[in-house]
Design an enzyme around this catalytic site. Structure first.
Site, PDB file in Angstrom:
ATOM      1  CD1 TRP A  36      50.323 -21.692  53.212  1.00 54.71           C
ATOM      2  CD2 TRP A  36      52.115 -23.025  53.234  1.00 54.71           C
ATOM      3  NE1 TRP A  36      51.280 -21.100  54.007  1.00 54.71           N
ATOM      4  CE2 TRP A  36      52.394 -21.893  54.041  1.00 54.71           C
ATOM      5  CE3 TRP A  36      53.115 -24.004  53.095  1.00 54.71           C
ATOM      6  CZ2 TRP A  36      53.607 -21.720  54.704  1.00 54.71           C
ATOM      7  CZ3 TRP A  36      54.325 -23.836  53.758  1.00 54.71           C
ATOM      8  CH2 TRP A  36      54.558 -22.704  54.547  1.00 54.71           C
ATOM      9  CG  ASN A  37      52.023 -26.720  56.906  1.00 54.55           C
ATOM     10  OD1 ASN A  37      50.802 -26.759  56.777  1.00 54.55           O
ATOM     11  ND2 ASN A  37      52.609 -26.900  58.061  1.00 54.55           N
ATOM     12  CE  LYS A  81      40.455 -19.305  52.438  1.00 52.86           C
ATOM     13  NZ  LYS A  81      41.876 -19.292  52.062  1.00 52.86           N
ATOM     14  CG  HIS A  82      43.540 -26.284  50.913  1.00 53.76           C
ATOM     15  ND1 HIS A  82      44.593 -25.941  51.752  1.00 53.76           N
ATOM     16  CD2 HIS A  82      43.706 -27.611  50.637  1.00 53.76           C
ATOM     17  CE1 HIS A  82      45.337 -27.008  51.957  1.00 53.76           C
ATOM     18  NE2 HIS A  82      44.825 -28.039  51.309  1.00 53.76           N
ATOM     19  CB  ALA A  83      46.557 -22.279  51.869  1.00 59.27           C
ATOM     20  CB  SER A  84      44.975 -18.209  48.368  1.00 56.98           C
ATOM     21  OG  SER A  84      43.772 -17.840  48.998  1.00 56.98           O
ATOM     22  N   GLY A 143      46.517 -23.492  61.191  1.00 52.09           N
ATOM     23  CA  GLY A 143      47.171 -22.347  60.577  1.00 52.09           C
ATOM     24  C   GLY A 143      47.821 -21.443  61.600  1.00 52.09           C
ATOM     25  CB  SER A 144      48.938 -17.968  61.298  1.00 54.80           C
ATOM     26  OG  SER A 144      47.753 -17.263  60.943  1.00 54.80           O
ATOM     27  CD  GLU A 158      48.357 -27.980  64.209  1.00 54.81           C
ATOM     28  OE1 GLU A 158      49.196 -27.086  64.498  1.00 54.81           O
ATOM     29  OE2 GLU A 158      48.373 -28.609  63.149  1.00 54.81           O
ATOM     30  CB  CYS A 206      52.631 -26.742  63.402  1.00 52.72           C
ATOM     31  SG  CYS A 206      51.754 -25.549  62.368  1.00 52.72           S
TER      32      CYS A 206
END
Length: 467
Positions: free
Chosen positions: A136-137, A160-163, A212-213, A234, A268
């Protein structure tokens, strides 16, 4: 996490969305697979025409999509506009250069003949359907830096994007559709994280990319490895920002603020650990903390705002826990270290500078995803390199020095995917982007990135018999 737009400046839920069910997911995967069968045969000229059309549409939509991003995840509106403009630039860059980047590479004649060939060359062919799991960032840029090279290489994409950024996700799918890409070439999947593995394991999906994480990366890499599928990851970063005695200290302190609080500190590649030589430590730290404290925290839609809210309540809680524990264990806050008193609603956190960090503090090892900087005092070059590398991450790094011998040492010894000298880390279409250690593997952008999702094919031609 529900699929919903929740305004982080107010905490208000603005819009919710239903996740796709199994039948809807199946239709989209099938469409992506079918589209690839035909799209892979199109020429670079046609792909470039379509991508340039998408870039033009995005340029027209810049203000609207910027406001959508700001509303969904809280980035200052000025940064949201810049993000959209950066995407336009990258799309045009890949449209204009993909054919050159993916041109056939001839094997030298002597080597070809030694192998028994009349000639031989390497050709880059698309892999197929690529699943992109995105954060999402930077909800537009993270997707475009995958989609532009992947589509130019002849692949098709499933996003598939962040919710928490569903409207931005839907916009991206619509953008490529409006640009005229064949049906199924690029589609948004509104699904929760629990549905990702099923899509990834589908035999029609060839590869995956994730930003992401670290836990999310481990999950995707594990499933992809089980299926023997290519991945690019990444993940997190805890980038060092090293300041040596020969540096322009005032400029280093000024740019350090932007390097730390860009995107409300949720990047990040933001500088997070400031490693300063003892000869300039007091001067740098004083100037850096003063500038951090002077930032305007407020409504991200206000043009004068420097730092908006964090994207989620949980994100702020995680950041607070890291800072509070560090302070309990002896860290000293020079500014911030709490919520702004004039912002009772929304997920705001004050720009913070902490000194006195020690290895037993979680903040020494974990990524701070928000406007919090940790400052370390070091005695010499050797200690600067040691502290810089004392992290499980290795995304990028920043060094400030006018000493060429020090530059040589940093470039040789810093464990990171990038070394930026006398400036802050930034991504650009012409430079490969990615990390080492727990920051992931593979590269995005540039020729290295566009080739990640290609079948690197050896073509060997034997000598034809004479008639």
């Amino acid at each position: 996490m529900p699929i919903a737009t929740v305004n982080p400046a107010t905490g208000e839920t603005l819009k919710t969305f239903e996740a796709l069910g199994p039948e809807a997911i199946e239709r989209r995967v099938a469409a992506a697979h079918e589209a690839f069968r035909h799209y892979r045969t199109t020429g670079f000229g046609e792909r470039a025409r379509l991508l340039k059309e998408a870039a033009g549409l995005l340029e027209e939509d810049q203000e609207d999509i910027a406001r959508t991003m700001t509303t969904e995840m809280g980035k200052p509106i000025t940064g949201a506009r810049a993000e959209a403009a950066k995407c336009v630039k990258a799309m045009r860059w890949f449209a204009e250069r993909a054919e050159e980047l993916l041109a056939d590479e001839p094997v030298p004649d002597a080597d070809a003949k030694d192998s028994g060939a009349a000639r031989a060359f390497v050709r880059y062919r698309p892999l197929g359907v690529v699943l992109a799991v995105m954060p999402w960032n930077f909800p537009l840029w993270q997707v475009v830096r995958f989609a532009a090279p992947a589509l130019m290489a002849g692949n098709t994409g499933l996003l598939k994007h962040a919710s928490n950024v569903p409207q931005t996700a839907l916009y991206l799918g619509d953008l490529f559709h409006r640009a005229g890409f064949p049906e199924g070439c690029f589609q948004t999947l509104l699904i929760g994280s629990g549905a990702v593995e099923g899509v990834l394991r589908d035999p029609r999906v060839a590869a995956a990319t994730l930003t992401g994480s670290e836990p999310a990366g481990r999950s995707v890499a594990s499933a992809a490895g089980d299926e023997v599928k290519k991945t690019v990851l990444e993940l997190g970063g805890s980038d060092p920002y090293v300041v040596m005695p020969s540096a322009d200290v005032d400029r280093a302190a000024r740019i350090a603020v932007t390097a730390r609080v860009q995107n409300n500190g949720q990047s990040c590649i933001a500088a997070k650990r400031f490693i300063v030589h003892e000869d300039v430590y007091d001067t740098f730290t004083e100037r850096f903390a003063a500038r951090m404290e002077g930032l305007t925290v407020g409504d991200p839609l206000d043009e004068s705002t420097d730092v908006g809210p964090l994207a989620s309540e949980q994100g702020r809680t995680d950041l607070e826990e890291l800072v509070d524990e560090a302070v309990r264990l002896g860290a000293h806050p020079l500014c911030g270290a709490g919520r702004p008193s004039d912002r009772p609603h929304g997920w705001y956190y004050l720009p913070t500078v902490l000194t006195g960090i020690t290895p037993e503090m979680r903040i020494h090892r974990e990524e701070t995803f928000g406007p919090v900087a940790t400052v370390y005092r070091v005695a010499d070059l050797d200690e600067a390199v040691r502290v810089a590398n004392d992290t499980p991450f290795g995304l990028s790094s920043n060094v400030w020095t006018r000493d060429e011998n020090e530059v040589t040492r940093f470039v040789r010894d810093l464990e990171a995917g990038g070394v930026f000298v006398n400036g802050m880390t930034a991504s650009h279409p012409a430079m490969p982007f990615g990390g080492v250690k727990r920051s992931g593997y593979g590269r995005e952008l540039d020729g290295h990135g566009i080739k990640e999702f290609c079948n690197i094919t050896t073509v060997w031609r034997g000598t034809e018999p004479e008639h």
